[in-house]
Scaffold this motif. Structure first.
Motif: not given
Lengths: 143, 481
Positions: A56-80
């Motif tokens: 479940f971890l290898l084929f469902v949870y991790f793929p979904l988690r890392y597909r949805r994980l996004k971030y942005a580092i702007t001039a005044d903040h970090i967003l995830t």
């Protein structure tokens, strides 16, 4: 604001770490199978449970988690943006940041990956799968 | 990035701290030895398994060394840099502007080794643990201290309290429970260390002293004596912890030095101080004295440390000293007091408990007759703290209130059995809440809750303030600003 995805090697790297960690339940299963005093169904159920969890971890949870994980580092903040079932968006202002911790294991170094824990007064953000250069640049940006 | 201290390892004595985490490894030789002892004819081949013991002891030596080797720290002009771990590497950077408290401890057992313990705390992180704890050599500790005080620039004011003020504080702030625990352990161990006869003599003396108090049963008298002795021991420990006490105000930092056996230097950044708290008990109110505390994250974090600024001292003296040390925290006279006819709201809980305690104890003693004597006596003893609480509540009704001028807010209230006068800069108030019950809504009054900046929830509550007065106070100051 454009959101960046985490490095493509993150999934591979975290999966390998999980497989290494699986040595523990594998050894436990071997011991249980070799213990003749126990009925056979006990090691069988134990092995089935952890195998299902691992798959479940290898084929469902991790793929979904890392597909949805996004971030942005702007001039005044970090967003995830993260989450598998419940997706949460976290934002932390640079001036609220108190300290930063960069984590990397041997595999991360091989794939030029790092995980960053950004600690602020009242909360934390965990930023996984960014490059070591980006993590160090983030450290240098601390006011 | 100017380097003040290049990357260094901790002092080798830090390995001892790591060793304590792996003492569990000693169970291997212990279990084997116990098995050998319990074998009736000593036919357990103990010597053949000796390699297991050797491995356990080698691991106990090697693991702390590897940990120590993989843990380095460096200090630049702007930040602390910490690297930990061999395989899984952790790099942490703590900017100096984020540091709220820096603590340098010199326990008596580290002094001969020329080592000191450094603790760094920030607004972020856990409630229980500091962000960084290092054991460093004396030279590095001095460098770090000098850097912080250089950052603090020149000395503005120094305050050294009289020793009997510190002694009074030690008595007032002593925690009986820890003293009792220490005393009972000492009594229990005294038989083993000094002989059974000596232990019997001590306990006999305590019992003899208990029989002098004839008005209460012997068991309760003995219990009271033990608690009193524990209180004394805890007070003595507090005295060693705080004496000699010295506070120095530098430009941006308040430096506090305390401790006899373990010398401690606390450097609190003035901007990080969330509030100044003048505390009084009913007794110290009678003697017109205050103990002044500050709330700065990291200072007074451990259970046995107090976040002290001024030990027990007369009212005028303590106020003047705070003005010299922290002029940013100006205490104002109370401008808005609780609404008239608030007395019952203040004293209702202790009053109800006083009314119902004895009947409740009587009913329970009817259900458990073999405990009736102890229960009734305990109920009678409980009246002392309850009456105390009632008196505190009545006094609180006439002393509580709020005042505001410019950026500073002064609130006076009682919590449990202590009176607080708290001076809070407005910027440190995170949430303010005005709560009204149905009866308070009718009377246009309510309870004011001020939540201040903290790692855990810190709330200041003033009961039954008039709503109109409160809005007028806020408006008046808004116009001024």
């Amino acid at each position: 604001m454009e959101l960046s995805s985490c490095s493509k090697y993150t999934l591979l790297c975290r999966s390998i770490y999980t497989l290494i960690a699986a040595i523990l339940p594998i050894s436990a299963s071997v011991v249980l199978f070799l213990t003749t005093a126990l009925p056979l169904w006990i090691p069988l159920i134990f092995t089935l449970v952890w195998c299902t969890g691992l798959l479940f971890l290898l084929f469902v949870y991790f793929p979904l988690r890392y597909r949805r994980l996004k971030y942005a580092i702007t001039a005044d903040h970090i967003l995830t943006v993260s989450g598998v079932w419940l997706v949460s968006t976290r934002r932390i202002r640079f001036d609220a940041i108190r300290y930063i911790t960069i984590l990397h294991g041997p595999l991360d170094r091989r794939f030029n990956l790092a995980a960053v824990v950004v600690s602020a007064a009242g909360g934390q953000i965990f930023l996984d799968g960014i490059s070591i250069e980006q993590a160090e640049a983030l450290m240098r940006r601390l006011p | 990035m100017r380097v003040v201290i290049p990357p260094r390892h901790q002092h080798p004595s830090a390995m001892l701290r790591y060793t304590t985490r792996y003492l569990i490894l000693l169970t291997v030789p212990l279990v084997r030895t116990l098995r050998y002892i319990q074998t009736p004819h000593k036919d357990f081949p103990w010597i053949y398994g000796g390699w297991l013991d050797l491995i356990a002891i080698l691991l106990l030596l090697i693991i702390p060394y590897v940990y120590w080797q993989g843990h380095t720290y460096a200090l630049t002009k702007s930040a602390f840099h910490i690297r930990r771990g061999i395989l899984l590497e952790r790099n942490r950077i703590i900017p100096r502007r984020a540091i709220t408290t820096l603590i340098i401890e010199r326990p008596f057992f580290l002094r001969p080794l020329r080592a000191a313990r450094i603790t760094v705390d920030t607004d972020a992180g856990g409630k229980q643990r500091a962000e960084l704890t290092l054991t460093v050599d004396e030279k590095s500790a001095k460098e770090i201290l000098a850097q912080r005080q250089a950052y603090a620039r020149k000395k503005l004011h120094r305050f050294r309290p009289k020793w009997f003020h510190v002694a009074a504080l030690s008595l007032l702030a002593s925690d009986s429970l820890s003293g009792v625990l220490l005393l009972t352990t000492a009594l229990y161990q005294s038989g083993r260390l000094l002989g059974e006869q000596y232990r019997k003599t001590i306990i006999g003396n305590l019992e003899a002293a208990a029989t002098y108090i004839r008005i209460i049963p012997r068991t309760i008298a003995l219990l009271t004596l033990i608690i009193l002795c524990g209180w004394g021991i805890a007070a003595l420990r507090n005295l060693f912890r705080h004496l000699p006490f010295c506070v120095t105000r530098h430009r941006r930092v308040v430096a506090i030095r305390a401790g006899t056996l373990t010398r401690r230097d606390y450097l609190c950044t003035v901007d990080a101080i969330n509030f100044v708290d003048y505390r009084q008990t009913l007794l110290s109110k009678l003697f017109r004295s205050y103990i002044v505390f500050i709330h700065c994250i990291g200072y007074g974090k451990t259970r046995e440390t107090l976040s002290l600024l001024i030990p027990a001292s007369p009212i005028s003296h303590s106020e003047n000293t705070v003005q010299c040390l922290l002029p940013e925290f100006r205490r104002l006279p109370i401008a808005l007091t609780p609404a008239p006819c608030s007395l019952f709201r203040y004293m209702r809980y202790p009053l109800l408990m006083i009314l119902f305690l004895y009947p409740a104890a009587h009913i329970i003693s009817l259900l458990i007759p073999w405990w009736s004597e102890v229960l009734i006596n305990l109920a009678i003893l409980m009246y002392i703290p309850l009456l105390w609480w009632l008196t505190v509540s009545i006094v609180d009704r006439y002393t509580a209130g709020i005042a505001k001028q410019g950026n500073c807010i002064t609130v006076a209230y009682a919590r449990r059995l202590t009176f607080h006068v708290v001076v809070i800069p407005q910027s440190k108030i995170v949430v303010s809440r005005f709560r009204q019950s149905p009866s308070q809504r009718r009377k246009h009054t309510g309870d004011l809750f001020l939540y201040t900046y903290s790692e855990k929830q810190k709330v200041h509550r003033i009961r039954n303030l008039p709503y109109d007065g409160l809005t007028a106070l806020a408006d008046k100051n808004t116009r001024k600003v």
